[in-house]
Write a protein that holds these residues in place. Structure first.
Motif, PDB file in Angstrom:
ATOM      1  N   LEU A 165       3.395  12.816   6.012  1.00  0.00           N
ATOM      2  CA  LEU A 165       2.265  12.314   5.232  1.00  0.00           C
ATOM      3  C   LEU A 165       2.157  13.074   3.912  1.00  0.00           C
ATOM      4  O   LEU A 165       2.063  14.307   3.886  1.00  0.00           O
ATOM      5  CB  LEU A 165       0.974  12.464   6.046  1.00  0.00           C
ATOM      6  CG  LEU A 165      -0.302  11.876   5.447  1.00  0.00           C
ATOM      7  CD1 LEU A 165      -0.196  10.362   5.317  1.00  0.00           C
ATOM      8  CD2 LEU A 165      -1.511  12.257   6.312  1.00  0.00           C
ATOM      9  N   HIS A 166       2.166  12.338   2.796  1.00  0.00           N
ATOM     10  CA  HIS A 166       2.107  12.943   1.468  1.00  0.00           C
ATOM     11  C   HIS A 166       1.432  11.981   0.501  1.00  0.00           C
ATOM     12  O   HIS A 166       1.293  10.795   0.780  1.00  0.00           O
ATOM     13  CB  HIS A 166       3.515  13.295   0.964  1.00  0.00           C
ATOM     14  CG  HIS A 166       4.418  12.113   0.827  1.00  0.00           C
ATOM     15  ND1 HIS A 166       5.026  11.506   1.912  1.00  0.00           N
ATOM     16  CD2 HIS A 166       4.814  11.390  -0.265  1.00  0.00           C
ATOM     17  CE1 HIS A 166       5.756  10.484   1.497  1.00  0.00           C
ATOM     18  NE2 HIS A 166       5.632  10.387   0.182  1.00  0.00           N
ATOM     19  N   ASP A 167       1.036  12.489  -0.662  1.00  0.00           N
ATOM     20  CA  ASP A 167       0.296  11.669  -1.615  1.00  0.00           C
ATOM     21  C   ASP A 167       1.131  11.348  -2.843  1.00  0.00           C
ATOM     22  O   ASP A 167       2.254  11.833  -3.012  1.00  0.00           O
ATOM     23  CB  ASP A 167      -1.009  12.361  -2.024  1.00  0.00           C
ATOM     24  CG  ASP A 167      -0.774  13.674  -2.773  1.00  0.00           C
ATOM     25  OD1 ASP A 167       0.398  14.109  -2.881  1.00  0.00           O
ATOM     26  OD2 ASP A 167      -1.763  14.282  -3.240  1.00  0.00           O
ATOM     27  N   HIS A 168       0.558  10.503  -3.722  1.00  0.00           N
ATOM     28  CA  HIS A 168       1.199  10.073  -4.967  1.00  0.00           C
ATOM     29  C   HIS A 168       0.130  10.079  -6.062  1.00  0.00           C
ATOM     30  O   HIS A 168      -0.381   9.024  -6.445  1.00  0.00           O
ATOM     31  CB  HIS A 168       1.796   8.674  -4.805  1.00  0.00           C
ATOM     32  CG  HIS A 168       2.717   8.545  -3.639  1.00  0.00           C
ATOM     33  ND1 HIS A 168       2.260   8.352  -2.346  1.00  0.00           N
ATOM     34  CD2 HIS A 168       4.069   8.616  -3.561  1.00  0.00           C
ATOM     35  CE1 HIS A 168       3.300   8.295  -1.519  1.00  0.00           C
ATOM     36  NE2 HIS A 168       4.400   8.456  -2.223  1.00  0.00           N
ATOM     37  N   PRO A 169      -0.243  11.270  -6.570  1.00  0.00           N
ATOM     38  CA  PRO A 169      -1.360  11.363  -7.519  1.00  0.00           C
ATOM     39  C   PRO A 169      -1.109  10.613  -8.821  1.00  0.00           C
ATOM     40  O   PRO A 169      -0.085  10.800  -9.473  1.00  0.00           O
ATOM     41  CB  PRO A 169      -1.471  12.879  -7.764  1.00  0.00           C
ATOM     42  CG  PRO A 169      -0.132  13.424  -7.392  1.00  0.00           C
ATOM     43  CD  PRO A 169       0.390  12.557  -6.304  1.00  0.00           C
ATOM     44  N   GLU A 170      -2.056   9.729  -9.162  1.00  0.00           N
ATOM     45  CA  GLU A 170      -2.006   8.945 -10.405  1.00  0.00           C
ATOM     46  C   GLU A 170      -0.713   8.141 -10.526  1.00  0.00           C
ATOM     47  O   GLU A 170      -0.226   7.897 -11.627  1.00  0.00           O
ATOM     48  CB  GLU A 170      -2.181   9.863 -11.622  1.00  0.00           C
ATOM     49  CG  GLU A 170      -3.469  10.652 -11.622  1.00  0.00           C
ATOM     50  CD  GLU A 170      -4.708   9.775 -11.480  1.00  0.00           C
ATOM     51  OE1 GLU A 170      -4.740   8.708 -12.121  1.00  0.00           O
ATOM     52  OE2 GLU A 170      -5.614  10.146 -10.722  1.00  0.00           O
ATOM     53  N   MET A 171      -0.176   7.694  -9.411  1.00  0.00           N
ATOM     54  CA  MET A 171       1.090   6.971  -9.406  1.00  0.00           C
ATOM     55  C   MET A 171       0.934   5.597  -8.764  1.00  0.00           C
ATOM     56  O   MET A 171       0.090   5.383  -7.899  1.00  0.00           O
ATOM     57  CB  MET A 171       2.158   7.769  -8.632  1.00  0.00           C
ATOM     58  CG  MET A 171       2.486   9.114  -9.262  1.00  0.00           C
ATOM     59  SD  MET A 171       3.301  10.258  -8.109  1.00  0.00           S
ATOM     60  CE  MET A 171       4.799   9.339  -7.742  1.00  0.00           C
ATOM     61  N   THR A 172       1.764   4.669  -9.210  1.00  0.00           N
ATOM     62  CA  THR A 172       1.923   3.367  -8.568  1.00  0.00           C
ATOM     63  C   THR A 172       3.343   3.322  -8.009  1.00  0.00           C
ATOM     64  O   THR A 172       4.289   3.647  -8.719  1.00  0.00           O
ATOM     65  CB  THR A 172       1.722   2.214  -9.563  1.00  0.00           C
ATOM     66  OG1 THR A 172       0.404   2.312 -10.130  1.00  0.00           O
ATOM     67  CG2 THR A 172       1.872   0.865  -8.883  1.00  0.00           C
ATOM     68  N   VAL A 173       3.474   2.959  -6.732  1.00  0.00           N
ATOM     69  CA  VAL A 173       4.779   3.007  -6.073  1.00  0.00           C
ATOM     70  C   VAL A 173       5.060   1.678  -5.382  1.00  0.00           C
ATOM     71  O   VAL A 173       4.244   1.184  -4.598  1.00  0.00           O
ATOM     72  CB  VAL A 173       4.860   4.154  -5.040  1.00  0.00           C
ATOM     73  CG1 VAL A 173       6.240   4.185  -4.387  1.00  0.00           C
ATOM     74  CG2 VAL A 173       4.550   5.492  -5.701  1.00  0.00           C
ATOM     75  N   PHE A 174       6.233   1.113  -5.690  1.00  0.00           N
ATOM     76  CA  PHE A 174       6.716  -0.106  -5.048  1.00  0.00           C
ATOM     77  C   PHE A 174       7.789   0.298  -4.029  1.00  0.00           C
ATOM     78  O   PHE A 174       8.717   1.036  -4.371  1.00  0.00           O
ATOM     79  CB  PHE A 174       7.333  -1.050  -6.076  1.00  0.00           C
ATOM     80  CG  PHE A 174       6.386  -1.516  -7.147  1.00  0.00           C
ATOM     81  CD1 PHE A 174       5.870  -2.798  -7.122  1.00  0.00           C
ATOM     82  CD2 PHE A 174       6.011  -0.666  -8.186  1.00  0.00           C
ATOM     83  CE1 PHE A 174       5.001  -3.235  -8.116  1.00  0.00           C
ATOM     84  CE2 PHE A 174       5.143  -1.087  -9.178  1.00  0.00           C
ATOM     85  CZ  PHE A 174       4.633  -2.375  -9.150  1.00  0.00           C
ATOM     86  N   SER A 175       7.678  -0.192  -2.798  1.00  0.00           N
ATOM     87  CA  SER A 175       8.642   0.143  -1.746  1.00  0.00           C
ATOM     88  C   SER A 175       9.171  -1.139  -1.105  1.00  0.00           C
ATOM     89  O   SER A 175       8.396  -1.987  -0.653  1.00  0.00           O
ATOM     90  CB  SER A 175       7.999   1.022  -0.665  1.00  0.00           C
ATOM     91  OG  SER A 175       7.588   2.260  -1.198  1.00  0.00           O
ATOM     92  N   LYS A 176      10.488  -1.250  -1.054  1.00  0.00           N
ATOM     93  CA  LYS A 176      11.146  -2.420  -0.478  1.00  0.00           C
ATOM     94  C   LYS A 176      12.136  -1.958   0.597  1.00  0.00           C
ATOM     95  O   LYS A 176      13.101  -1.245   0.301  1.00  0.00           O
ATOM     96  CB  LYS A 176      11.874  -3.189  -1.585  1.00  0.00           C
ATOM     97  CG  LYS A 176      12.885  -4.225  -1.089  1.00  0.00           C
ATOM     98  CD  LYS A 176      12.248  -5.333  -0.270  1.00  0.00           C
ATOM     99  CE  LYS A 176      13.305  -6.380   0.120  1.00  0.00           C
ATOM    100  NZ  LYS A 176      12.741  -7.419   1.011  1.00  0.00           N
ATOM    101  N   VAL A 177      11.891  -2.345   1.849  1.00  0.00           N
ATOM    102  CA  VAL A 177      12.817  -2.037   2.935  1.00  0.00           C
ATOM    103  C   VAL A 177      14.034  -2.958   2.807  1.00  0.00           C
ATOM    104  O   VAL A 177      13.904  -4.179   2.845  1.00  0.00           O
ATOM    105  CB  VAL A 177      12.148  -2.219   4.309  1.00  0.00           C
ATOM    106  CG1 VAL A 177      13.153  -1.958   5.433  1.00  0.00           C
ATOM    107  CG2 VAL A 177      10.945  -1.285   4.452  1.00  0.00           C
ATOM    108  N   LEU A 178      15.208  -2.351   2.641  1.00  0.00           N
ATOM    109  CA  LEU A 178      16.434  -3.119   2.415  1.00  0.00           C
ATOM    110  C   LEU A 178      17.107  -3.542   3.710  1.00  0.00           C
ATOM    111  O   LEU A 178      17.683  -4.622   3.799  1.00  0.00           O
ATOM    112  CB  LEU A 178      17.409  -2.294   1.571  1.00  0.00           C
ATOM    113  CG  LEU A 178      16.915  -1.921   0.173  1.00  0.00           C
ATOM    114  CD1 LEU A 178      17.861  -0.908  -0.465  1.00  0.00           C
ATOM    115  CD2 LEU A 178      16.796  -3.167  -0.700  1.00  0.00           C
ATOM    116  N   TYR A 179      17.093  -2.666   4.685  1.00  0.00           N
ATOM    117  CA  TYR A 179      17.609  -3.017   6.021  1.00  0.00           C
ATOM    118  C   TYR A 179      16.927  -2.136   7.058  1.00  0.00           C
ATOM    119  O   TYR A 179      16.376  -1.080   6.736  1.00  0.00           O
ATOM    120  CB  TYR A 179      19.135  -2.877   6.109  1.00  0.00           C
ATOM    121  CG  TYR A 179      19.673  -1.463   5.980  1.00  0.00           C
ATOM    122  CD1 TYR A 179      19.607  -0.543   7.029  1.00  0.00           C
ATOM    123  CD2 TYR A 179      20.292  -1.053   4.807  1.00  0.00           C
ATOM    124  CE1 TYR A 179      20.111   0.732   6.913  1.00  0.00           C
ATOM    125  CE2 TYR A 179      20.804   0.231   4.674  1.00  0.00           C
ATOM    126  CZ  TYR A 179      20.713   1.119   5.733  1.00  0.00           C
ATOM    127  OH  TYR A 179      21.221   2.390   5.612  1.00  0.00           O
TER     128      TYR A 179
END
Length: 278
Positions: free
Chosen positions: A131-145
């Protein structure tokens, strides 16, 4: 309305081009990111429309688009549970606009800020990014397989903090559970935002899997974007006096900061997909 149309016209044109070009998808992703993001992450003109366009492109990605081959879960199972847990997560750096870093969990930065970063994480079965954070960030995550379990939280506003009366026990802060589900490829792209969408998350590989990430902007500690790790505790452990506006106690947890886990086992790999022309 006319103003909005002018703002989004370039993005729409780029998206139409992605449907009528032979350029590698990773190149199209880079081009679209350059249009979507400013030095502070999402540009001032970006909205749900530009985010949807970016997600629509990411949704079409397959392992082959970034030079990967899907691993065989049967082969992975043959290593046994103990061996699987000691296998490292492999980090593949694709590109970082205006600069580069080695790993998102290490402080290695240039003297200027960055706009966005594209990278891939390849997980063996049972491996975990805590568990971790992403301060002031926008993150796109795509599971490829493969299949990936995602558990994510957002902070409760106004901030609710509890100081422990027990010596040596950490301060905890109240968060709301946003997601607790398994993503199995092919699936839609998920997006987290600075204050919503599950900005704090944990990844656990249900099977061998790979995730393509776009971070805007990427981590940079000297600008306040430090990666902080947390441990989550049930609401009942410190819930006395805390107010829940909606939902059940099971929808909330207390998060305590912790040091970077010693068992976070990650190794750099070599990206062998199509090159990006800058």
């Amino acid at each position: 309305m006319v103003f909005l149309q002018k703002q989004f016209y370039p993005l729409c044109i780029i998206f139409q081009m992605t449907m009528n070009t032979t350029s590698p998808k990773v190149q199209l992703l880079y081009d679209l990111c350059k249009t979507t993001f400013s030095n502070s992450g999402l540009s001032s003109s970006a909205s749900s429309q530009s985010i949807q366009i970016l997600c629509s492109l990411l949704d079409t990605f397959t392992p082959a688009d970034v030079g990967l081959k899907e691993e065989n879960p049967i082969d992975d199972e043959g290593h046994g549970r103990v061996a699987r847990c000691t296998q490292p997560i492999t980090y593949l750096h694709i590109h970082e606009c205006d600069g580069f870093t080695y790993l998102p969990f290490q402080a290695f930065y240039a003297s200027f800020d960055r706009v966005h970063k594209m990278c891939i994480f390849c997980f063996p079965t049972s491996s975990v990014i805590p568990l971790h954070d992403h301060p002031e960030m926008t993150v796109f995550s795509k599971v490829l397989y493969g299949s990936l379990h995602v558990k994510s939280y957002d902070w409760i506003e106004p901030t609710c903090i509890r100081e422990s009366t027990e010596p040596g026990c950490p301060q905890v802060r109240l968060a709301r559970l946003v997601m607790d589900k398994v993503f199995t490829a092919p699936c839609r792209t998920s997006v987290l935002y600075p204050k919503s969408g599950g900005n704090l998350h944990c990844f656990t590989a249900v099977s061998p899997c790979a995730v393509l990430d776009v971070l805007a902007p990427p981590y940079r500690e000297d600008l306040g974007r430090k990666c902080t790790y947390y441990i989550d505790y049930p609401f009942s452990t410190s819930g006395n006096g805390a107010q829940i506006s909606n939902g059940k106690e099971e929808d909330y947890a207390w998060l305590a900061e912790t040091e970077t886990p010693d068992d976070l086992y990650m190794q750099p790999g070599v990206y062998v997909g199509p090159p990006i022309e800058v």
